[in-house]
Design a protein around this motif. Structure first.
Motif: not given
Ligand SMILES: Cc1cc2nc3c(=O)[nH]c(=O)nc-3n(C[C@H](O)[C@H](O)[C@H](O)COP(=O)(O)OP(=O)(O)OC[C@H]3O[C@@H](n4cnc5c(N)ncnc54)[C@H](O)[C@@H]3O)c2cc1C
Length: 462
Positions: A309, A312, A413, A417, A422
């Motif tokens: 995660l 990103k 981000v 995403d 996200w």
């Protein structure tokens, strides 16, 4: 949670220090703040020049900075700084008045249309996008809002379904097009792009509108802004002095291991044991930085979901110079250079700031961005030269550069995403590894949003 829980907070900027304050207010006194530098404040950095403090980082606030106001009350201080004022120049250095109809006869139809669209945006934000302005991004990608209303200092909890909120994942320029309010960008761009937060064709509307909600933007338009005589760093120095446990400076965290429900932090060669850890420092930095800052995934026993995660996250390359000028070259006021706020003019001077009205014995600070998602990054030295050349064009040439930095700025981000949830994935990981994630990435890169996020984190989990 048990009030004696041992909490480690990584970072002594606004997010980390206010996490300490809100924990303390709630009766959690067993916390430790670790700061890697020899000062607190993070990106609120206010060095001194000839006896007065100037701003290398954060400059201003607005009356809806409720969390910053909590800190002011906690410390008995107030926003007592010089009034902000600015004019506008074009890329050739000519003074312009872009919003004054009398000076722009040919632009009157556009200005009238813009005014209508601003009104329309104000209305749809309250109706179609109800819930858009809660702090943080929880639920947005799923068409929900869930947080605390920023409409008043009370910050009432609010929650609801609103599928339209999914539009906030779109780049802001597309969001405006979808809603027929393209011309509002002319107003939003000043306190957005020139403040280093990227370009409207690359940044999700969620960031733009949570920072520049309607009320905040109108405060910018009316220049109804707060500053601090001793600089924004003073707010956080004061908070640090008022905490039961001030930040431990020069803390080099070498390793963090999370096992058996405990968190082991190796700091300056010694292992310390905690129950929980709150990270307000960068989670991920995609490249090597000259200032040695690295993301948490580098020194934590990062798990696969954290690595996946956090990889990103990107950030802005935002450069600040503090320059001296000869008295005859000193600008009479701060200037916005609108022409330079487009990605085609990447690396050029977008704003320069004169802080004190009453003296020429001060530095001027300059601001430029040198990265856009789809463009090659401009090297630091090249951008620096462009900015110094621009100052000559503006007829305010620098005689000397006294301070400079290129900041790890506004982690975020991108739309894909953001739309893929996200934020909900990261929120679902809060406390999973006895770890909480806070700081700029979780809300937005300004003093208040980060402090507010820390407040909410403490409300939600402690
Ligand atoms: C040029 C500029 C202008 C700005 N203008 C404004 C403005 O006008 N108004 C506004 O509200 N905001 C403004 N900001 C943004 C604001 O300063 C930041 O959003 C805010 O400081 C973020 O707080 P934070 O605590 O999340 O992060 P930071 O301020 O970045 O603090 C993070 C802290 O963590 C420390 N740290 C990093 N890594 C580690 C580690 N491994 N171990 C221990 N400590 C670590 C850092 O040294 C730092 O002290 C501006 C920023 C800049 C640079």
């Amino acid at each position: 949670m048990d009030k004696n829980v041992r909490i480690c907070i990584v970072g002594g900027g606004p997010a980390g220090l206010s996490a300490g304050m809100y924990l303390e207010k709630k009766g959690y006194e067993n916390y430790t703040i670790l700061e890697r530098l020899d000062r607190v404040g993070g990106k609120c950095w206010s060095p001194t020049y000839n006896g007065r403090r100037y701003e290398m980082g954060a400059i201003m606030g607005v009356p809806s900075y409720y969390a910053v106001h909590d800190v002011e009350e906690f410390c008995g201080i107030t926003h007592d700084g010089p009034k902000l004022n600015r004019n506008y120049k074009n890329a050739e250095g000519k003074v312009i008045e872009p919003f004054e109809p009398k000076k722009n006869i040919l632009k009157i139809p556009r200005l009238l249309k813009m005014k209508k669209q601003i009104k329309k945006l104000g209305e749809i934000l309250e109706t179609k996008y109800k819930g858009y302005d809660v702090n943080g991004h929880r639920g947005v990608a799923e068409g929900r809002y869930d947080g605390f209303s920023q409409a008043s200092a009370k910050r009432e909890p609010i929650k609801g379904e609103n599928p339209n909120l999914k539009d906030l994942a779109l780049p802001f320029s597309e969001f405006c097009k979808l809603n027929g309010v393209e011309l509002t960008q002319d107003v939003w761009i000043g306190p957005y792009t020139s403040f280093g937060y990227g370009y409207f064709d690359e940044i999700p509307a969620g960031y733009v509108l949570k920072y520049l909600d309607f009320q905040t933007t109108m405060n910018f338009v009316k220049v109804n802004l707060w500053t601090w005589k001793n600089g924004t760093q003073y707010i956080w120095e004061q908070l640090n002095d008022h905490l039961l446990h001030p930040a431990r400076l020069n803390s080099k965290i070498e390793k963090v291991e999370r096992k058996d429900g405990k968190v082991f932090v190796t700091v300056n060669g010694k292992v310390e044991e905690y129950d929980k850890i709150i990270v307000t420092a960068p989670l991920y930095i995609p490249n090597k930085r000259a200032d040695g800052q690295v993301g948490m995934v580098e020194y934590f026993d990062a798990r696969e979901d954290e690595k996946e995660l956090f990889s990103k996250i990107d950030y802005e390359r935002y450069d600040v110079l503090a320059v001296e000028t000869k008295p005859e070259d000193h600008p009479e006021i701060s200037y916005y250079v609108f022409d330079n706020m487009t990605k085609e003019r990447l690396g050029h001077l977008m704003v320069y700031y004169r802080r004190w009205k009453d003296t020429k014995d001060q530095v001027i600070t300059t601001y430029a961005l040198r990265k856009h998602k789809d463009t090659k990054e401009i090297p630091y030295d090249e951008c620096r030269k462009m900015v110094l050349d621009d100052l000559k064009t503006m007829k305010n040439p620098a005689s000397n550069v006294v301070n400079e930095w290129s900041v790890y700025y506004f982690p975020h981000v991108f739309s894909k995403d953001y739309a893929a949830g996200w934020y909900d994935k990261v929120e679902a990981m809060q406390d999973k590894y006895d770890t909480f994630y806070a700081g700029e990435i979780m809300s937005f890169g300004d003093m208040d949003e980060t402090a507010e996020y820390s407040r909410e984190l403490v409300e939600r989990f402690f």
